[in-house]
Design a protein around this motif. Structure first.
Motif, PDB file in Angstrom:
ATOM      1  N   ALA A  42       0.826  -1.198   0.000  1.00 55.70           N
ATOM      2  CA  ALA A  42       0.000   0.000   0.000  1.00 55.70           C
ATOM      3  C   ALA A  42       0.863   1.253   0.000  1.00 55.70           C
ATOM      4  CB  ALA A  42      -0.930  -0.020   1.197  1.00 55.70           C
ATOM      5  N   ILE A  43       1.918   1.232   0.796  1.00 55.23           N
ATOM      6  CA  ILE A  43       2.771   2.418   0.880  1.00 55.23           C
ATOM      7  C   ILE A  43       3.414   2.697  -0.476  1.00 55.23           C
ATOM      8  CG2 ILE A  43       4.940   3.279   1.864  1.00 55.23           C
ATOM      9  CD1 ILE A  43       4.089   2.060   4.507  1.00 55.23           C
ATOM     10  N   GLU A  44       3.824   1.627  -1.152  1.00 53.13           N
ATOM     11  CA  GLU A  44       4.459   1.831  -2.452  1.00 53.13           C
ATOM     12  C   GLU A  44       3.494   2.432  -3.463  1.00 53.13           C
ATOM     13  OE1 GLU A  44       6.066  -1.996  -2.984  1.00 53.13           O
ATOM     14  OE2 GLU A  44       7.925  -1.489  -1.954  1.00 53.13           O
ATOM     15  N   ARG A  45       2.265   1.935  -3.458  1.00 54.02           N
ATOM     16  CA  ARG A  45       1.288   2.499  -4.373  1.00 54.02           C
ATOM     17  C   ARG A  45       0.982   3.952  -4.007  1.00 54.02           C
ATOM     18  NH1 ARG A  45      -1.982  -0.304  -7.534  1.00 54.02           N
ATOM     19  NH2 ARG A  45      -3.620   0.795  -8.659  1.00 54.02           N
ATOM     20  N   LEU A  46       0.909   4.184  -2.703  1.00 54.90           N
ATOM     21  CA  LEU A  46       0.591   5.523  -2.238  1.00 54.90           C
ATOM     22  C   LEU A  46       1.634   6.530  -2.714  1.00 54.90           C
ATOM     23  CD1 LEU A  46      -1.585   6.853  -0.615  1.00 54.90           C
ATOM     24  CD2 LEU A  46      -0.212   6.557   1.430  1.00 54.90           C
ATOM     25  N   LYS A  66       3.095  11.751 -17.367  1.00 60.72           N
ATOM     26  CA  LYS A  66       3.410  10.394 -17.798  1.00 60.72           C
ATOM     27  C   LYS A  66       4.839  10.037 -17.401  1.00 60.72           C
ATOM     28  CE  LYS A  66       1.046   9.250 -22.102  1.00 60.72           C
ATOM     29  NZ  LYS A  66       1.202   9.419 -23.525  1.00 60.72           N
ATOM     30  N   ALA A  67       5.762  10.985 -17.651  1.00 61.83           N
ATOM     31  CA  ALA A  67       7.161  10.734 -17.348  1.00 61.83           C
ATOM     32  C   ALA A  67       7.348  10.536 -15.845  1.00 61.83           C
ATOM     33  CB  ALA A  67       8.004  11.899 -17.841  1.00 61.83           C
ATOM     34  N   THR A  68       6.719  11.416 -15.052  1.00 61.27           N
ATOM     35  CA  THR A  68       6.815  11.294 -13.599  1.00 61.27           C
ATOM     36  C   THR A  68       6.312   9.925 -13.145  1.00 61.27           C
ATOM     37  OG1 THR A  68       6.206  13.608 -13.497  1.00 61.27           O
ATOM     38  CG2 THR A  68       6.192  12.401 -11.431  1.00 61.27           C
ATOM     39  N   VAL A  69       5.147   9.562 -13.654  1.00 63.54           N
ATOM     40  CA  VAL A  69       4.548   8.303 -13.219  1.00 63.54           C
ATOM     41  C   VAL A  69       5.429   7.135 -13.611  1.00 63.54           C
ATOM     42  CG1 VAL A  69       2.590   6.762 -13.547  1.00 63.54           C
ATOM     43  CG2 VAL A  69       2.215   9.188 -13.165  1.00 63.54           C
ATOM     44  N   ASP A  74       8.412   2.694 -11.879  1.00 57.67           N
ATOM     45  CA  ASP A  74       9.560   1.807 -11.995  1.00 57.67           C
ATOM     46  C   ASP A  74      10.213   1.604 -10.638  1.00 57.67           C
ATOM     47  OD1 ASP A  74       9.041   1.592 -14.593  1.00 57.67           O
ATOM     48  OD2 ASP A  74      10.653   2.895 -15.309  1.00 57.67           O
ATOM     49  N   LYS A  75      10.207   2.682  -9.853  1.00 54.79           N
ATOM     50  CA  LYS A  75      10.863   2.617  -8.556  1.00 54.79           C
ATOM     51  C   LYS A  75      10.030   1.829  -7.540  1.00 54.79           C
ATOM     52  CE  LYS A  75      12.858   6.677  -7.547  1.00 54.79           C
ATOM     53  NZ  LYS A  75      12.896   7.974  -6.861  1.00 54.79           N
ATOM     54  N   HIS A  76       8.733   2.159  -7.478  1.00 59.75           N
ATOM     55  CA  HIS A  76       7.931   1.617  -6.386  1.00 59.75           C
ATOM     56  C   HIS A  76       6.944   0.532  -6.793  1.00 59.75           C
ATOM     57  CE1 HIS A  76       9.529   4.852  -4.034  1.00 59.75           C
ATOM     58  NE2 HIS A  76       9.014   5.757  -4.835  1.00 59.75           N
ATOM     59  N   ALA A  91       3.793 -11.651  -9.986  1.00 58.92           N
ATOM     60  CA  ALA A  91       4.096 -11.037  -8.696  1.00 58.92           C
ATOM     61  C   ALA A  91       3.881  -9.528  -8.763  1.00 58.92           C
ATOM     62  CB  ALA A  91       5.532 -11.345  -8.300  1.00 58.92           C
ATOM     63  N   GLU A  92       4.340  -8.928  -9.858  1.00 64.55           N
ATOM     64  CA  GLU A  92       4.131  -7.483 -10.035  1.00 64.55           C
ATOM     65  C   GLU A  92       2.652  -7.132 -10.043  1.00 64.55           C
ATOM     66  OE1 GLU A  92       7.909  -6.189 -12.869  1.00 64.55           O
ATOM     67  OE2 GLU A  92       5.873  -6.138 -13.655  1.00 64.55           O
ATOM     68  N   ARG A  93       1.928  -7.948 -10.781  1.00 61.10           N
ATOM     69  CA  ARG A  93       0.503  -7.636 -10.934  1.00 61.10           C
ATOM     70  C   ARG A  93      -0.281  -7.913  -9.667  1.00 61.10           C
ATOM     71  NH1 ARG A  93       0.164  -9.670 -17.251  1.00 61.10           N
ATOM     72  NH2 ARG A  93       1.819  -8.234 -17.868  1.00 61.10           N
ATOM     73  N   ARG A  94       0.151  -8.918  -8.943  1.00 60.31           N
ATOM     74  CA  ARG A  94      -0.509  -9.213  -7.680  1.00 60.31           C
ATOM     75  C   ARG A  94      -0.305  -8.037  -6.719  1.00 60.31           C
ATOM     76  NH1 ARG A  94       1.370 -11.700  -2.907  1.00 60.31           N
ATOM     77  NH2 ARG A  94      -0.367 -12.431  -1.619  1.00 60.31           N
ATOM     78  N   ARG A  95       0.889  -7.524  -6.726  1.00 52.06           N
ATOM     79  CA  ARG A  95       1.238  -6.388  -5.887  1.00 52.06           C
ATOM     80  C   ARG A  95       0.375  -5.167  -6.250  1.00 52.06           C
ATOM     81  NH1 ARG A  95       6.579  -4.109  -3.746  1.00 52.06           N
ATOM     82  NH2 ARG A  95       7.131  -6.199  -3.172  1.00 52.06           N
TER      83      ARG A  95
END
Lengths: 475, 432
Positions: A42-46, A66-69, A74-76, A91-95
């Motif tokens: 959750a924190i990473e998505r936030l 778009k560039a920011t996102v 990529d980072k989080h 795993a990425e998609r589950r996250r």
């Protein structure tokens, strides 16, 4: 227990549990999740959502957004397309999937949170949609029934003139596929007269079909949040989850995406900070909250408890050793205080904050979120976030006196103040950083906004070093 | 006799209003119109009513279980008028017992309000609060654009147009889809319909063209085609909109081709007596010449001419009323306090023939009952009427009958659709 996809699709997509990168999040998770994953996902998505919000507030263009996102994702929260190899896409998609649902729980609890969450999620979905591989996107869309009806050739020929005149974005009407949907599903296109309407049916050109998808996403999410809000009180009993959810909600409201503890002076190793360097560093590198604390300490030769705590921990993370910290504070309090008093009342606290006394906790320096939302300063106290806790007049004066030497002028104030007025304090602080460091508007701290005072200071020092390095090379 | 007439004509007199509500107001028809069926449903019981009492006291969040209850309360409060709001998720009268913010509108007719005030800059016949047969022409033009747009573009059928009692018209759309619209969707409808934008200081209030393209949106083209036919009669002859210097200067500002505008200015300055029709002919002649010469400016000028037609005649809507479900609008058949006229339904097919000055006033109607009373036959009929307060229908003996019958026919259509929807949906109720 139903998985998020049907068996047939799983088969078709080489046994991926999540066959698509895009997700409508319409099936709530049924799996078990550890409490730790619950929070970290959750924190990473936030973080990503908070950056989206601040980019919108800072009026970035969609391309910049778009560039920011992309950088932040990529980072989080990386999310690769099906063509990516040697990556655990499931795993990425589950996250991605789970983090969305955790945040739903955290963000459904007030009108304000819901509105902001929907907007940020919508933007994230839109960016992913537009950057998605077109074949994969098509595939994803085919898994859902949007209830759009392709307009057949006969009808299209009959209506050609009207379709041409009402679809200003389409140059060659013959090549475009049109879809019929009830107009209530594309209110945004109707509002701007971008479609042809007949008997309540909107004739949407293929290139505008994303509008239907986005609208659907928004409507679905709004409805889901309201339902979640009604169901949430049943969770009230759960003492493990509620504090996490409150924390996430607060993080989003203060706009700083729950910055984690800032690691000590990374990248600036071997850089021993001495007590007598602080004055100069404060002038050059401190964010306004720390400038204010520093200046108050110099002026009053004292700081109240929370002020000492906020500033002391900040200095610790900057790289001031405990020995230097004792020297710094002893000198700061000056001759009016006896050594005895200092040793009894203050030295212990300093050592305590370095984890050398009591329960020997290595306390982190408070994040912007903590500074903004906790321990509101009283009338005689100087801690807190000036953008949050100062009056507008006071803030303007403070900004000019602190930063006019670094290029801040009255012309910069309106934008800063307007960010403050809309309660985007971190945006105001980031703006100040940009102005005082000659950074192009909107770039912030490597594309991020300020979430931690130490991040501000570290970046500022890093820039100075880089500039210094360049000078040396030129010589 | 003369004294007595004066009393009845005074719509601010409590006795007059009580008599009106008691004997003339068609509660039963209004009830079925709002309720879509005979048995009271949420469409009625969860519906907000607001009363305006003499002295401008305003009471919101009333709701009633039946038409009888509504009538009793109206007679008790004797309001100068009352308004109808949305259907809520609970009974509006229970508002105080609900959690703050819990009462939310769910359904509501889509409503439109067109008021003559918005035409004050254009109309020349009268100003402010006045209205006459002549300025009704603008309202008629508005209805002729709006009515087909709502039916053909959006596919709605149950439109009730109601004279607002003084200088405007309301429209209530009762189709199920229209009732269910969210505020966002209502805003979209307004975006679709609105053309006239900009305040007093904006000369050109019509901006509908996408840069270089010649064609305008087909919905607007349809409006232009309708209004073009009404333009000479209303704008050039009746209203004489370009007679005065200030007026024709406004017209020239709207012509985007500078050369043409300058040419016409010189011509009209020399000839102050030139009529509006002659001036418009001058503009048209310029256009025809350009077309003959194959000049590129022709497209530009003909676009300007279409925009002018829209700017002078396209419906000027009060957008706020339509955009929010919780907005209230005066109930049909109320009496306008200053004119004494009843807010009667208007047949959109005959809107051009509608004469606001021919609308019955409360005084007129009460006199008609008195005449009917003194006539023996009618009195006998009266005695057979049951004691049920709502069924009391003295309006049948007055010129109001025509209008109540109009509403009843309209309601028949709504109820037929309700029955159809119920049949199709099995037995699930129309309570939405």
């Amino acid at each position: 227990m139903q998985g998020p996809t049907s068996f047939a699709q799983v088969k078709k997509h080489h046994f991926l549990k999540f066959p698509h990168r895009l997700n409508f999040y319409d099936k709530p998770p049924q799996d078990d999740i550890t409490l730790e994953d619950f929070e970290t996902f959750a924190i990473e998505r936030l973080r990503v959502l908070a950056e989206i919000e601040s980019a919108i507030v800072r009026n970035k263009t969609f391309e910049e957004l778009k560039a920011t996102v992309k950088t932040q994702s990529d980072k989080h929260l990386p999310l690769n397309s099906n063509t990516a190899r040697s990556i655990d896409k499931d795993a990425e998609r589950r996250r991605d999937y789970l983090s969305h649902f955790v945040l739903r729980l955290a963000m459904c609890r007030s009108e304000e949170l819901r509105r902001r969450f929907v907007k940020a999620e919508m933007t994230l979905f839109r960016i992913r949609y537009e950057t998605d591989d077109s074949a994969e996107r098509e595939d994803f869309l085919n898994t859902r029934d949007f209830g759009w009806i392709a307009v057949d050739a006969t009808e299209k020929a009959e209506l050609e003139k009207q379709l041409q005149a009402s679809s200003s974005s389409v140059t060659d009407i013959k090549k475009e596929t049109f879809y019929k949907v009830r107009w209530t599903r594309v209110p945004d296109l109707v509002e701007k007269r971008k479609v042809f309407l007949k008997q309540g049916w909107a004739y949407v050109p293929g290139r505008e079909q994303s509008s239907i998808v986005f609208q659907e996403f928004q409507t679905m999410l709004e409805g889901a949040l309201e339902r979640t809000a009604k169901a949430l009180p049943r969770l009230d009993e759960d003492t493990r989850i509620m504090p996490i959810l409150s924390h996430l909600g607060e993080g989003f409201l203060s706009g700083v995406g729950v910055a984690s503890e800032y690691a000590s002076a990374d990248g600036l190793g071997g850089d021993d900070v001495k007590a007598d360097m602080i004055d100069e560093m404060a002038r050059k590198h401190w964010p306004l909250c720390m400038r204010h604390l520093h200046d108050s300490l110099r002026k009053d030769r004292h700081l109240k408890h929370y002020g000492r705590l906020q500033y002391g921990l900040f200095l610790k993370v900057v790289g001031l050793s405990v020995e230097e910290a004792i020297i710094f504070w002893r000198k700061a309090f000056g001759g009016t205080m006896t050594d005895d008093k200092f040793n009894k009342e203050y030295k212990y606290n300093i050592r305590h904050s370095y984890g050398l006394e009591g329960k020997r906790m290595n306390y982190p320096a408070p994040t912007c979120q903590k500074i903004i939302t906790q321990n509101q300063p009283g009338v005689t106290e100087c801690h807190g976030c000036p953008y949050r806790h100062f009056s507008t007049d006071r803030l303007q004066t403070a900004l000019l006196s602190a930063y006019s030497g670094q290029g801040l002028t009255t012309g910069d104030l309106p934008e800063i103040i307007s960010a403050v007025k809309s309660e985007h304090f971190h945006v105001a602080c980031t703006k100040v950083f940009e102005v005082t460091h000659g950074i192009p508007r909107g770039q912030g701290l490597d594309g991020e906004s300020v979430t931690h005072p130490n991040q501000y200071a570290a970046k500022s020092r890093e820039l100075e070093k880089a500039a210094h390095g360049k000078d040396e090379k030129m010589e | 006799m003369a004294d007595k007439m004066d009393v009845e004509d005074d719509a601010s007199s409590p006795e007059v209003m009580t008599a009106f509500y008691q004997r003339l107001y068609p509660f039963k028809s209004i009830f079925t119109w709002l309720n879509h069926q005979h048995a009271p449903s949420r469409l009625f019981t969860h519906r907000e009513f607001a009363f305006t009492l003499p002295g401008d006291t305003y009471i919101r969040y009333n709701s009633f279980n039946t038409a009888e209850e509504l009538k009793r309360q109206v007679l008790r409060l004797n309001p100068s008028r009352f308004e109808i709001g949305a259907v809520y998720n609970a009974r509006p009268r229970d508002k105080k017992t609900l959690r703050a913010g819990a009462l939310a509108p769910t359904l509501r007719e889509l409503v439109f309000d067109i008021d003559m005030t918005d035409y004050d800059a254009i109309r020349t016949c009268c100003t402010g609060k006045g209205i006459c047969k002549r300025c009704w022409g603008f309202i008629a033009a508005a209805v002729k654009v709006m009515d087909p747009a709502l039916r053909e573009h959006f596919g709605w059928n149950h439109l009730l147009w109601v004279y607002s009692g003084r200088r405007g018209i309301h429209c209530w759309v009762s189709d199920e889809e229209a009732m269910r619209l969210t505020d966002e969707q209502r805003r979209a409808v307004m975006g679709w319909l609105e053309v006239i934008k900009g305040g007093r200081d904006t000369a050109k209030k019509v901006n509908i063209r996408v840069s270089s393209r010649k064609d305008i949106h087909p919905s607007l083209q349809a409006a232009v085609d309708t209004l073009r036919l009404l333009f000479p009669e209303l704008i050039l002859y009746d209203q004489d909109c370009f007679a005065e210097e200030e007026q024709w200067k406004t017209l020239l500002e709207l012509i985007s081709d500078g050369d043409t505008a300058t040419k016409l200015r010189h011509k009209w300055e020399k000839d102050p007596q030139r009529s509006s029709a002659e001036k418009w002919d001058d503009v048209r002649r310029e256009a025809t010449n350009m077309k003959k010469d194959g000049k590129a400016q022709f497209d530009k000028l003909s676009a300007s001419m279409e925009d002018i037609i829209l700017q002078y005649m396209y419906p000027r809507l009060d957008a706020e009323v339509s955009k929010h479900r919780n907005h209230l609008l005066k109930a049909p058949f109320c009496v306008h306090p200053s004119t004494g006229r009843v807010c009667v339904p208007v047949d959109p097919a005959k809107v051009g023939d509608f004469d606001p000055e021919g609308v019955p006033t409360v005084g007129m109607l009460l006199r008609e009952i008195n005449v009917a009373r003194t006539d023996g036959g009618a009195a006998e009929v009266k005695q057979e009427t049951p004691a049920d307060v709502v069924e009391q229908s003295d309006w049948e003996q007055t010129s109001l009958k025509l209008y109540v019958d109009m509403l009843d026919r309209h309601v028949q259509g709504i109820m037929a659709e309700t029955r159809r929807i119920k049949r199709e949906a099995g037995d699930s109720s129309m309570d939405f």
